[in-house]
Design a protein around this motif. Structure first.
Motif, PDB file in Angstrom:
ATOM      1  N   TYR A  32       0.805  -1.232   0.000  1.00 18.45           N
ATOM      2  CA  TYR A  32       0.000   0.000   0.000  1.00 18.45           C
ATOM      3  C   TYR A  32       0.834   1.276   0.000  1.00 18.45           C
TER       4      TYR A  32
ATOM      5  N   TYR B  85      -0.430   4.200  -1.812  1.00 19.44           N
ATOM      6  CA  TYR B  85      -1.824   4.575  -1.551  1.00 19.44           C
ATOM      7  C   TYR B  85      -1.976   5.407  -0.276  1.00 19.44           C
ATOM      8  N   PHE B  86      -1.640   4.796   0.851  1.00 18.59           N
ATOM      9  CA  PHE B  86      -1.770   5.495   2.141  1.00 18.59           C
ATOM     10  C   PHE B  86      -0.931   4.739   3.166  1.00 18.59           C
TER      11      PHE B  86
ATOM     12  N   PHE C 220     -11.241   2.121  -0.279  1.00 20.80           N
ATOM     13  CA  PHE C 220     -10.147   2.972   0.198  1.00 20.80           C
ATOM     14  C   PHE C 220      -9.159   3.278  -0.943  1.00 20.80           C
ATOM     15  N   LYS C 221      -8.834   2.260  -1.723  1.00 22.37           N
ATOM     16  CA  LYS C 221      -7.882   2.473  -2.824  1.00 22.37           C
ATOM     17  C   LYS C 221      -8.415   3.494  -3.824  1.00 22.37           C
TER      18      LYS C 221
ATOM     19  N   ALA D  67      -7.624   6.870  -2.483  1.00 24.98           N
ATOM     20  CA  ALA D  67      -6.331   6.925  -1.803  1.00 24.98           C
ATOM     21  C   ALA D  67      -5.759   8.337  -1.731  1.00 24.98           C
TER      22      ALA D  67
END
Ligand code: XIL
Length: 528
Positions: free
Chosen positions: A15, A18-19, A282-283, A286
């Motif tokens: 991730y 992304y975050f 969530f993605k 992001a």
């Protein structure tokens, strides 16, 4: 069953673009195998309890930072970041601070002193703070009135809604660099999310420049979920906060599944699907998400241990949820049909019946629609299904019906409902391949969602205490062939002579949720 990604891959690495991925720390997971697991998969920590008011200032004016300091320093030394939780909360706060009947002046003094002392102390070591935790009630009657939606805490009673600005301003002054969050649970609930939205919007419009920027930097969606949580609800709330221009973080993610510390294989996969769908959401957002933090490293140390809510089991082994998070798309694809094992499976024969022509129907297999959802056992029946390249054809014979359609609500009339999930996605919400089709004994149609009505043909034939309906339902997205599996169910609503639904019989889905979730549908195999 699991995803294709290599076991052991680091979640935080997957991730990275992304975050941030986080987890909680307590003494237990800061040593041995738990510490290894923590640092392998997560890059930011939240103290599970050590930085709450009750831990830092149990006695008025006596700050006890030793344990928290040791913890924060260990986290930083391990190369991780730290998030602060929480400056103000109505729980886990010492009684002297949190008592009803405190006067305004003293309450303001307590709030400012605690906030400034703690935020100054950790300045430079935390990147963000939950400044205020859980200040909004569940199910607010009027979410557009944020002040009326506030929880009746001693802070509110003593100071009024202004306490929120006071605490955020004190935190900004003490640590101007740290991102300041409002944090709460149940923000997948529409009304509660709207109240939080209204509050953050109002306070940031009123305070656009507090140390160079608006008062509140972020909204924390705690994310204490269940397998039944609808990821679409999470998405809608997330998008509403993003529209405010604030950062959003998922701050306390866990998904309950199973009970009594038992997670069956099926429940493990259901939990995996939940995590996968959440991470898809969530993605997709992001760019506006700062971090996703789990509330618990493994199922034995989780605060909700009995409900198995984390990604690693009690032996710290990767659960299906782990693979689901590593690669949500693949996981969902690979596990779609896993549920077929213990749901009813029926067959639909190939054929294009003409209305009123019985010959093709005679050879079709019968699906019994006789599992009752209510105490009263009334109308029941059998269903038969045929298919061709363009449509599904269903005929249902209903017996023992009172033949009443007096109630204006269609589901309260003697009626048949057909449920179709073309991709057998078993989702907790309707995707665009899903549909609910209702027809009463007089032939009146009602469908959900509305667009699915296109191209439907139907007929109904009623006799004394019995009726037969037929429906032709065009496939919306599916290109069917032999051996295609679809999700399918049938429900027979039985009205009483007073015109109230008194009986519900189904083929497979006994959840009572078929009208909005396809998870419990039976499956049909299309055969030639
Ligand atoms: C929980 C901790 O995990 C428990 O150890 C403690 O006994 C109670 O608090 N929302 C929050 C967290 O903001 O601080 C809570 O943590 C879980 C709910």
């Amino acid at each position: 069953m699991s995803g294709k990604t290599e076991s052991g891959a680091s979640l935080k690495d997957v991730y990275r673009d992304y975050f941030l991925l986080g987890n909680i720390v307590s003494a237990r997971n800061l040593e041995g195998a738990r510490l290894d697991l923590l640092t392998r998969h997560f890059s930011i920590a939240t103290a599970e309890n050590a930085m709450k008011p009750a831990s830092l200032q149990r006695e008025r004016g006596v700050f006890t930072f030793e344990a928290a300091d040791a913890m924060v320093n260990q986290v930083l030394a391990a190369g991780m970041l730290m998030h602060g939780h929480t400056l103000a909360w109505h729980q886990q706060s010492p009684d002297w601070m949190n008592r009803e009947g405190i006067d305004r002046e003293e309450a303001v003094e307590n709030l400012i002193t605690h906030t400034k002392t703690v935020a100054e102390h950790f300045k430079g070591r935390v990147i963000s703070w939950d400044v205020l935790n859980e200040a909004v009630i569940d199910n607010p009657a009027d979410p557009s009135d944020w002040a009326a939606s506030l929880r009746k805490t001693p802070w509110l009673t003593a100071i009024g809604p202004e306490y929120i600005e006071i605490v955020f301003k004190a935190a900004r002054e003490a640590d101007p660099e740290a991102k300041l969050y409002y944090n709460d649970y149940n923000l997948d609930s529409r009304e509660k999310a709207q109240a939080v939205y209204t509050m953050v919007k109002a306070l940031n419009e009123k305070n656009p420049d507090v140390g160079g920027r608006p008062l509140i930097d972020g909204v924390g969606m705690q994310g204490h979920y269940r397998v039944s949580t609808n990821p679409e609800d999470v998405r809608v709330s997330l998008e509403s906060f993003i529209a405010l221009g604030v950062e959003v973080s998922i701050t306390e993610l866990d998904v309950q599944a199973g009970a009594d510390s038992v997670l069956t294989e099926k429940q493990g996969v259901e939990q995996g699907i939940s995590y996968a769908r959440l991470f898809q959401v969530f993605k997709a957002h992001a760019a506006q998400i700062g971090r996703v933090t789990f509330w618990g490293l493994d199922d034995s140390t989780s605060w909700r241990s009995a409900a198995n809510p984390t990604v690693f089991d009690k032996d710290l082994k990767e659960k299906p949820a782990y693979y689901a998070i590593l690669d949500p798309e693949t996981y969902i694809q690979d596990n779609k049909t896993i549920f077929a094992g213990d749901v009813k499976q029926g067959e639909a024969r190939y054929g294009t019946p003409r209305l009123g022509d019985d010959s093709l129907w005679e050879s079709a297999a019968e699906l019994p629609v006789n599992q009752y959802l209510m105490a009263w056992q009334g109308a029941f029946g059998t269903a038969k299904v045929l298919w061709d390249e363009r449509n599904l054809y269903v005929r249902v014979n209903v017996q023992n019906a009172e033949l009443n359609m007096a109630n204006p609500a269609a589901h309260e009339q003697d009626s048949v409902e057909l449920f179709v999930d073309e991709n057998n996605g078993k989702t907790s919400y309707y995707e665009n391949d899903d549909g609910q089709y209702r027809i009463n004994f007089a032939g009146d149609l009602s469908v959900n969602p509305g667009v699915a009505a296109e191209g439907i043909e139907s007929s109904a034939l009623a006799e004394e205490g019995a009726y037969t309906v037929e429906m032709k339902i065009p496939f919306k997205t599916l290109k069917p062939g032999p051996d295609t599996i679809i999700g399918f169910d049938v429900q027979i609503n039985g009205a009483s002579e007073r015109g109230v639904r008194q009986s519900v019989a189904v083929w497979n889905d006994t959840s009572g949720e078929s009208y909005r979730s396809t998870s419990g549908f039976g499956v049909l195999k299309l055969v030639k």
